[in-house]
Scaffold this motif. Sequence first.
Motif, PDB file in Angstrom:
ATOM      1  N   ASN A 109      21.386  58.210  52.781  1.00  0.00           N
ATOM      2  CA  ASN A 109      22.276  58.010  53.587  1.00  0.00           C
ATOM      3  C   ASN A 109      22.880  59.137  54.540  1.00  0.00           C
ATOM      4  O   ASN A 109      23.480  59.107  55.590  1.00  0.00           O
ATOM      5  CB  ASN A 109      23.593  57.393  52.928  1.00  0.00           C
ATOM      6  CG  ASN A 109      23.135  56.100  52.189  1.00  0.00           C
ATOM      7  OD1 ASN A 109      22.380  54.995  52.816  1.00  0.00           O
ATOM      8  ND2 ASN A 109      23.494  55.838  51.009  1.00  0.00           N
ATOM      9  N   TRP A 110      22.397  60.475  54.090  1.00  0.00           N
ATOM     10  CA  TRP A 110      22.916  61.490  54.618  1.00  0.00           C
ATOM     11  C   TRP A 110      21.905  62.164  55.046  1.00  0.00           C
ATOM     12  O   TRP A 110      22.110  63.358  55.943  1.00  0.00           O
ATOM     13  CB  TRP A 110      23.677  62.217  53.704  1.00  0.00           C
ATOM     14  CG  TRP A 110      25.085  61.924  53.080  1.00  0.00           C
ATOM     15  CD1 TRP A 110      25.648  60.744  53.915  1.00  0.00           C
ATOM     16  CD2 TRP A 110      26.047  62.553  52.563  1.00  0.00           C
ATOM     17  NE1 TRP A 110      26.746  60.400  53.405  1.00  0.00           N
ATOM     18  CE2 TRP A 110      27.314  61.575  52.608  1.00  0.00           C
ATOM     19  CE3 TRP A 110      26.467  63.738  52.002  1.00  0.00           C
ATOM     20  CZ2 TRP A 110      28.312  61.940  51.772  1.00  0.00           C
ATOM     21  CZ3 TRP A 110      27.421  63.922  50.999  1.00  0.00           C
ATOM     22  CH2 TRP A 110      28.379  62.981  51.045  1.00  0.00           C
ATOM     23  N   ALA A 115      32.944  60.506  56.205  1.00  0.00           N
ATOM     24  CA  ALA A 115      33.217  61.038  54.953  1.00  0.00           C
ATOM     25  C   ALA A 115      34.009  62.570  55.054  1.00  0.00           C
ATOM     26  O   ALA A 115      35.122  62.603  54.376  1.00  0.00           O
ATOM     27  CB  ALA A 115      32.249  61.058  54.047  1.00  0.00           C
ATOM     28  N   THR A 134      30.137  54.878  49.464  1.00  0.00           N
ATOM     29  CA  THR A 134      30.566  56.491  49.673  1.00  0.00           C
ATOM     30  C   THR A 134      31.949  56.823  49.445  1.00  0.00           C
ATOM     31  O   THR A 134      32.137  57.933  48.692  1.00  0.00           O
ATOM     32  CB  THR A 134      29.886  56.678  50.928  1.00  0.00           C
ATOM     33  OG1 THR A 134      28.468  56.320  51.296  1.00  0.00           O
ATOM     34  CG2 THR A 134      30.099  58.217  51.273  1.00  0.00           C
ATOM     35  N   ASN A 156      27.181  57.486  60.457  1.00  0.00           N
ATOM     36  CA  ASN A 156      28.203  56.400  59.675  1.00  0.00           C
ATOM     37  C   ASN A 156      28.586  56.754  58.383  1.00  0.00           C
ATOM     38  O   ASN A 156      29.789  55.990  58.082  1.00  0.00           O
ATOM     39  CB  ASN A 156      27.067  55.123  59.699  1.00  0.00           C
ATOM     40  CG  ASN A 156      27.182  54.281  60.930  1.00  0.00           C
ATOM     41  OD1 ASN A 156      28.103  53.468  61.124  1.00  0.00           O
ATOM     42  ND2 ASN A 156      26.251  54.201  62.041  1.00  0.00           N
ATOM     43  N   TYR A 157      27.972  57.726  57.495  1.00  0.00           N
ATOM     44  CA  TYR A 157      28.565  57.948  56.360  1.00  0.00           C
ATOM     45  C   TYR A 157      28.736  59.275  55.932  1.00  0.00           C
ATOM     46  O   TYR A 157      29.841  59.345  54.985  1.00  0.00           O
ATOM     47  CB  TYR A 157      27.429  57.237  55.295  1.00  0.00           C
ATOM     48  CG  TYR A 157      27.336  55.675  55.534  1.00  0.00           C
ATOM     49  CD1 TYR A 157      28.541  54.613  55.172  1.00  0.00           C
ATOM     50  CD2 TYR A 157      26.259  55.111  56.174  1.00  0.00           C
ATOM     51  CE1 TYR A 157      28.286  53.509  55.070  1.00  0.00           C
ATOM     52  CE2 TYR A 157      26.216  53.785  56.720  1.00  0.00           C
ATOM     53  CZ  TYR A 157      27.322  52.859  55.851  1.00  0.00           C
ATOM     54  OH  TYR A 157      27.159  51.534  56.357  1.00  0.00           O
ATOM     55  N   SER A 206      34.626  50.721  56.831  1.00  0.00           N
ATOM     56  CA  SER A 206      34.379  50.868  55.298  1.00  0.00           C
ATOM     57  C   SER A 206      35.276  52.561  54.668  1.00  0.00           C
ATOM     58  O   SER A 206      35.386  52.554  53.485  1.00  0.00           O
ATOM     59  CB  SER A 206      33.119  51.024  54.827  1.00  0.00           C
ATOM     60  OG  SER A 206      32.371  52.026  55.056  1.00  0.00           O
ATOM     61  N   TYR A 244      22.299  56.877  60.033  1.00  0.00           N
ATOM     62  CA  TYR A 244      23.034  56.609  58.837  1.00  0.00           C
ATOM     63  C   TYR A 244      24.138  57.795  58.652  1.00  0.00           C
ATOM     64  O   TYR A 244      25.248  57.962  57.814  1.00  0.00           O
ATOM     65  CB  TYR A 244      21.994  56.735  57.433  1.00  0.00           C
ATOM     66  CG  TYR A 244      21.454  55.357  57.559  1.00  0.00           C
ATOM     67  CD1 TYR A 244      21.550  54.469  58.347  1.00  0.00           C
ATOM     68  CD2 TYR A 244      20.491  55.064  56.469  1.00  0.00           C
ATOM     69  CE1 TYR A 244      21.076  53.183  58.040  1.00  0.00           C
ATOM     70  CE2 TYR A 244      19.788  54.059  56.064  1.00  0.00           C
ATOM     71  CZ  TYR A 244      20.120  53.017  56.964  1.00  0.00           C
ATOM     72  OH  TYR A 244      19.423  51.823  56.561  1.00  0.00           O
ATOM     73  N   ARG A 268      25.385  52.054  50.196  1.00  0.00           N
ATOM     74  CA  ARG A 268      26.133  53.161  51.190  1.00  0.00           C
ATOM     75  C   ARG A 268      27.614  52.752  51.373  1.00  0.00           C
ATOM     76  O   ARG A 268      28.137  53.478  51.800  1.00  0.00           O
ATOM     77  CB  ARG A 268      25.316  53.521  52.499  1.00  0.00           C
ATOM     78  CG  ARG A 268      24.892  52.238  53.424  1.00  0.00           C
ATOM     79  CD  ARG A 268      24.086  52.741  54.328  1.00  0.00           C
ATOM     80  NE  ARG A 268      23.753  51.662  55.157  1.00  0.00           N
ATOM     81  CZ  ARG A 268      22.411  50.941  54.981  1.00  0.00           C
ATOM     82  NH1 ARG A 268      21.837  51.226  54.012  1.00  0.00           N
ATOM     83  NH2 ARG A 268      22.221  49.871  55.830  1.00  0.00           N
ATOM     84  N   GLN A 269      27.963  51.670  51.298  1.00  0.00           N
ATOM     85  CA  GLN A 269      29.179  51.161  51.426  1.00  0.00           C
ATOM     86  C   GLN A 269      30.321  51.805  50.363  1.00  0.00           C
ATOM     87  O   GLN A 269      31.354  51.598  50.638  1.00  0.00           O
ATOM     88  CB  GLN A 269      29.746  49.683  51.594  1.00  0.00           C
ATOM     89  CG  GLN A 269      28.656  49.167  52.946  1.00  0.00           C
ATOM     90  CD  GLN A 269      29.136  47.607  52.584  1.00  0.00           C
ATOM     91  OE1 GLN A 269      27.875  46.936  52.757  1.00  0.00           O
ATOM     92  NE2 GLN A 269      30.076  47.082  52.747  1.00  0.00           N
ATOM     93  N   GLN A 326      34.879  54.462  61.017  1.00  0.00           N
ATOM     94  CA  GLN A 326      33.943  53.597  60.175  1.00  0.00           C
ATOM     95  C   GLN A 326      34.960  52.864  59.284  1.00  0.00           C
ATOM     96  O   GLN A 326      35.840  53.227  58.612  1.00  0.00           O
ATOM     97  CB  GLN A 326      33.010  54.095  59.436  1.00  0.00           C
ATOM     98  CG  GLN A 326      31.636  53.750  59.491  1.00  0.00           C
ATOM     99  CD  GLN A 326      31.466  52.820  58.378  1.00  0.00           C
ATOM    100  OE1 GLN A 326      32.407  52.148  58.045  1.00  0.00           O
ATOM    101  NE2 GLN A 326      30.111  53.013  57.587  1.00  0.00           N
TER     102      GLN A 326
END
Length: 553
Positions: free
Chosen positions: A142-143, A157, A328, A152-153, A198, A149, A325-326, A196
Amino acid sequence: MLKKELRVRRHVWLAIACLLIAGTFFALDLQSVSTGDDLGYMFGDTTHHLGDGERIHTPADITRTLSLHYITTNGRFLVHWIAMFFLNIAGHTPFCIINSLIFLLTAVFFTRISGFTKQLSANTLLLGAIALWLSVPEPGVNWLGLVCYATNYLWPACASLAIILLINSRSEKGKGRGVLKIVAGTVFALIAGSLQESFSLPLSGGLLVLWIVQRKSYTTQQKILTLAYWLGTLVCVVAPGNLNHATQGGGFTAEAILHKLNALYWAIWEESPTIVPAICIAICSMVMRFRAFGRFFKRNCFLVSTIITIIFALLLACVTFTSARQLTLPGILCGIAIIQAVITFVSNRRKRVITAGKVMRSPWLTTLLIVIYTAGFVGAWTARQTTSTHLRSLHSQASQSRSTLVFDSTRPGEQTIGEQGETMRVIFEATCDRLFERFDFRHLPVVFDGYTKRGLSRLYSPGGNSKYITTILPTTPEKIADAAEGSYVAEGKIKTNFLMKGYRCFSIPVGIEVRQLRDSNGTAVPYERTRLASQILVVIPDTQETRNLTYSN
C-alpha cells in the motif's frame, strides 16, 4: 558549553536517523513497477478502467479525466491527480523522492503524537518509524507497491496525523495567532479533508466528539480548522461517483455486508497487528482499574477522540470493506494508543521513569536501533528484488508484442514441494513470507488481474488494443504441464493438481470444452489458460475449495 555540545550531538544523530528512514524507503520505493491501477491512470478514461480514453500527456488531460471520475468513479480528485501527474509527466524517481519525504513526515508525526518525549530524538524517531511499519496493514503493497496506492493511503495518513497535531497544538488560547498561520492552516485542513474518505470520515467523527467533550475550552482556531476539515470531507464524500464506488463488493445488501464483515474480521486478525492488542488493552484497563481508566480519559480528551475515530473507521469498514488497506487509519491510531498506554503505565512508577529516560538517551540504543533498521531494510530490499525483476519482465514481454506473458516467480525447488512433502520447509518459507510480506509486494495482483492485462495491452500493443494480451501465467507452460499430469477432467467435474504456492492447475484434453468453472462452494473461479499442441493448460487459485471443481460448457 557541554549543553551546546550535547544539543549538537543530538541533532547530528537525529539527522542520521532521518536520512536512514527516508533513504531506505526511497531505495525500496525505486523497486516498484506499474501494474494494475497505475496502468489505468495512464489513460484518460471517462470512468476508471473503462478503456475508452487516450494516453495522458498534459496536466489539462489529468484535470479533464478526473473531473469525469468525480462524477463516475469517486471523489478522490487530488490524490488521483497527484498519482496521474507522476505516472504520466513527472516520472517515477521524482515521485519516490517525494514519497520518501512524506513517509519521513508520517513517522515524525506518529512519534510526536505517540508521546515518547516532548523533544524528538534519533531514538524516539527510529522507534516510532519501526512502530509505524508494524501498525499498518500491508505497507509493502500500500505504501511501496503502486503510485496510486501510496497517494491514496500514505499521503492521507500523513495529512491526518498532521491535522491531529495541528488541532491539538491550537488547544491553548493565543497560541498560533496570526492571519497568515490561520489561513495556511485552514487551507491545509480543507485539502486534508478532501483527500480520502476512509481517513476523513472517521477523523471527522472523532473531531466532532472532541469538540463536544471540550466545548468550553475548544478554541476559535480549533473550530476553524475542524470546520475546514469537515468542508473538505464533504467535497470528497458528496461526489456523484461515490454512489458507483459504494457498489463495490456487492453494495449494501445483507448478503454483501455479511461477506464484508467476514473479510473485515480476517483482515483485522491477519493484516492489522495493532487493532486487536489495542482493544484488549482497553478492555483489561476498564475491567482492572475502571475508576482510574475513567479519570485518565477525562484528562486526555484527545485520546477519547482518537478511540472514537477508530470505532468510526471500523464501523465504516463494516459496510464498505474491500481490502485491508482501508484499515490504515485505525491501524495507525491503535499503534499510537498502545504506545501511549505503555508510556502511561511507566510514568505511574517513578523509578521506571528514571530508568526509561536513561535508556531513551543512550547512544547504545541509537546504535542498536540503526543496526535493526538497516538489517530490516536489507532483508526487505532482497525480498522485493526478485518480484521487481519479474514485474519488469512483464513490461519487457508486453513490449515485444507477446499475447501470453509469464510472471515466473517460482523459487528454486518450490515447484517440487507438493501438497504433502517437505512440511518443515513449507512452514519455514511461510514464516519468512509472513515476516517480509509487510515490506514486500509479491501479492500485488498480476495473475487473474484484468486491470494489469488491459493496461499492458493498451500501453504496448499497436493501436492500443485493450485485449491484445490474453494471458498472464504464474510460471512457464512447461512447469504447468508437468504439474498438471494426472489431473482429471470429465463428466462436468475436475480434479486439480498443486502447481506452486498460491496456484493449482489442470489440463484439458483436446475435444473437451470447458467454460464456466465453479469451486466446491459453487463460487465462480478465476482462471488463466494457454494452449499447447495437444492440451489446454489452466491455472486457478490454490484454496481448499478449488481442489475439486465443476464446469459447464
